[in-house]
Design a protein around this motif. Structure first.
Motif, PDB file in Angstrom:
ATOM      1  N   THR A  76       0.835  -1.213   0.000  1.00 17.09           N
ATOM      2  CA  THR A  76       0.000   0.000   0.000  1.00 17.09           C
ATOM      3  C   THR A  76       0.867   1.260   0.000  1.00 17.09           C
ATOM      4  O   THR A  76       0.593   2.228  -0.719  1.00 17.09           O
ATOM      5  N   LYS A  77       1.951   1.205   0.825  1.00 16.93           N
ATOM      6  CA  LYS A  77       2.852   2.365   0.859  1.00 16.93           C
ATOM      7  C   LYS A  77       3.523   2.587  -0.486  1.00 16.93           C
ATOM      8  O   LYS A  77       3.683   3.725  -0.943  1.00 16.93           O
ATOM      9  N   ILE A 128       4.173   5.535  -5.318  1.00 17.39           N
ATOM     10  CA  ILE A 128       4.172   5.610  -6.790  1.00 17.39           C
ATOM     11  C   ILE A 128       3.159   6.641  -7.266  1.00 17.39           C
ATOM     12  O   ILE A 128       3.419   7.422  -8.197  1.00 17.39           O
ATOM     13  N   GLU A 129       1.986   6.660  -6.611  1.00 17.38           N
ATOM     14  CA  GLU A 129       0.982   7.663  -6.988  1.00 17.38           C
ATOM     15  C   GLU A 129       1.495   9.075  -6.726  1.00 17.38           C
ATOM     16  O   GLU A 129       1.321   9.976  -7.558  1.00 17.38           O
ATOM     17  N   ASN A 130       2.150   9.251  -5.555  1.00 22.18           N
ATOM     18  CA  ASN A 130       2.705  10.580  -5.253  1.00 22.18           C
ATOM     19  C   ASN A 130       3.784  10.979  -6.254  1.00 22.18           C
ATOM     20  O   ASN A 130       3.857  12.134  -6.692  1.00 22.18           O
ATOM     21  N   VAL A 131       4.623   9.984  -6.606  1.00 20.11           N
ATOM     22  CA  VAL A 131       5.678  10.273  -7.595  1.00 20.11           C
ATOM     23  C   VAL A 131       5.068  10.647  -8.942  1.00 20.11           C
ATOM     24  O   VAL A 131       5.531  11.576  -9.623  1.00 20.11           O
ATOM     25  N   GLU A 132       4.028   9.914  -9.332  1.00 18.28           N
ATOM     26  CA  GLU A 132       3.360  10.237 -10.596  1.00 18.28           C
ATOM     27  C   GLU A 132       2.744  11.626 -10.546  1.00 18.28           C
ATOM     28  O   GLU A 132       2.830  12.406 -11.505  1.00 18.28           O
ATOM     29  N   LYS A 133       2.124  11.933  -9.379  1.00 17.28           N
ATOM     30  CA  LYS A 133       1.528  13.269  -9.240  1.00 17.28           C
ATOM     31  C   LYS A 133       2.592  14.349  -9.332  1.00 17.28           C
ATOM     32  O   LYS A 133       2.416  15.367 -10.016  1.00 17.28           O
ATOM     33  N   LYS A 146      15.705   8.734  -6.885  1.00 16.16           N
ATOM     34  CA  LYS A 146      15.321   8.515  -5.494  1.00 16.16           C
ATOM     35  C   LYS A 146      14.198   7.493  -5.399  1.00 16.16           C
ATOM     36  O   LYS A 146      14.205   6.603  -4.534  1.00 16.16           O
ATOM     37  N   ARG A 147      13.237   7.606  -6.308  1.00 15.73           N
ATOM     38  CA  ARG A 147      12.124   6.648  -6.303  1.00 15.73           C
ATOM     39  C   ARG A 147      12.631   5.243  -6.581  1.00 15.73           C
ATOM     40  O   ARG A 147      12.241   4.276  -5.909  1.00 15.73           O
TER      41      ARG A 147
END
Length: 348
Positions: free
Chosen positions: A129-130, A135-140, A311-312
């Protein structure tokens, strides 16, 4: 050197020192030994009479020894049997304790394995989930950075367009001003030419008038001279010289004024050309600065994007390694559980 001779009696009568001589280095003397004395042999002890032992006594002693030996063997056997019983009881207790310990450890390991598997699954689900959230935050963030880059690019392009439009307008204005100035210069030149022509015509008319007047004056003077022969002819020459000097002065003044006007016009044109060059250079510098700023901003945004991507990827690799470690640990726990389960029936 002193010498002394004396007889020194010893403790026994058999020995005797006859002479003695003392020197610096030591003492010298003569000793006469007596005959050796023979010692008397000690008296012998009387032999003790031997004890007389019978066969019956020997048999009784042997029987007593046999009985004692049998008693010792029986006591040893009893002690050994008691020890064996104690050892059997201790081994039985030990087996019971080992079986109890194995069952307790098996139950504890099963409970731990259950809790570990539950925790591992919960941890893996949390990590998943994290990771999804990350990944969603990185995409955003990537999308926002792309939007920002697009906005910056559009803003820079708009600024460049406005700057180019302003530059073109300024150049057009400068060209129009130059054209107007050239037209004014042409007008000034034409007006100066007309003025020069007018001045030339006026000068010619004045010269003609002066000639006519001079001729009239000469005629009058000639007539007067004819009438009065007393006036000299030098006056006529002075008048002519003054007229020519005035004529040359007027021509020089006109030429000087024309030269000064031409120089002023050339200076004004040079200043305007220099201003136009400076304006063009300033516009080129503005273009270069805008291009450099644009490239710097684009490079900064690209560097930020690459750093965020690296970093990701590093965080993803760390989390995957952590998950692999947990899986290895769970596999080891399963193997230990299987080994214990295999050992349990064999020990039972």
């Amino acid at each position: 050197m002193a010498e002394t001779i004396s007889q020194i009696p010893l403790a026994q009568e058999s020995t005797e020192v006859r002479c003695q001589e003392k020197t610096r280095g030591g003492v010298r003397y003569e000793v006469i030994l007596g005959e050796p004395e023979v010692k008397a042999a000690p008296p012998k002890k009387p032999l003790s009479p031997k004890n007389s032992v019978s066969v019956q006594d020997i048999e009784e002693k042997l029987k007593a020894a046999e009985e004692r030996r049998q008693q010792l063997e029986s006591s040893k056997i009893a002690a050994l049997s008691a020890k064996m019983q104690k050892i059997e009881e201790a081994s039985r207790k030990k087996d019971e304790q080992t079986t109890q310990f194995i069952t307790a450890t098996r139950d504890a390991l099963e409970q731990k394995m259950g809790t570990v598997t539950e925790k591992r699954e919960a941890y893996i689900s949390d990590l998943k989930t994290k990771l999804k959230d990350h990944i969603e935050n990185v995409e955003k963030t990537r999308l926002s950075l792309e939007q920002q880059t697009d906005e910056v690019r559009t803003a820079i392009e708009e600024k460049l367009k406005t700057a180019t439009i302003q530059r073109d307008e300024n150049l057009k204005k400068m060209l129009e001003r130059l054209k107007e100035h050239e037209e004014q210069v042409r007008k000034v030149k034409s007006s100066n030419n007309t003025k020069l022509q007018d001045l030339g015509n006026a000068i010619l008319t004045k010269l003609v008038q002066a000639r006519n007047r001079r001729e009239q004056i000469e005629q009058e003077q000639l007539e007067k001279l004819k009438k009065n022969n007393s006036r000299p002819f030098e006056k006529q020459k002075s008048v002519e010289s003054t007229i020519e000097s005035r004529k040359s002065e007027v021509i020089n003044l006109i030429e000087n004024k024309l030269c000064i006007a031409e120089q002023i016009r050339e200076k004004v044109i040079q200043k305007k050309v220099e201003l136009a060059k400076k304006h063009n250079e300033h516009l080129n510098e503005v273009k270069q600065t805008l291009g450099n700023r644009k490239s710097e901003q684009v490079n900064k945004i690209e560097n930020k994007l690459t750093a965020a991507e690296q970093k990701r990827e590093q965080e993803m690799q760390k989390k995957l390694e952590h998950i692999k470690k947990h899986e290895k640990h769970a596999e080891l726990v399963r193997q230990n559980k299987a080994v214990l389960a295999a050992k349990a029936p064999s020990s039972g």
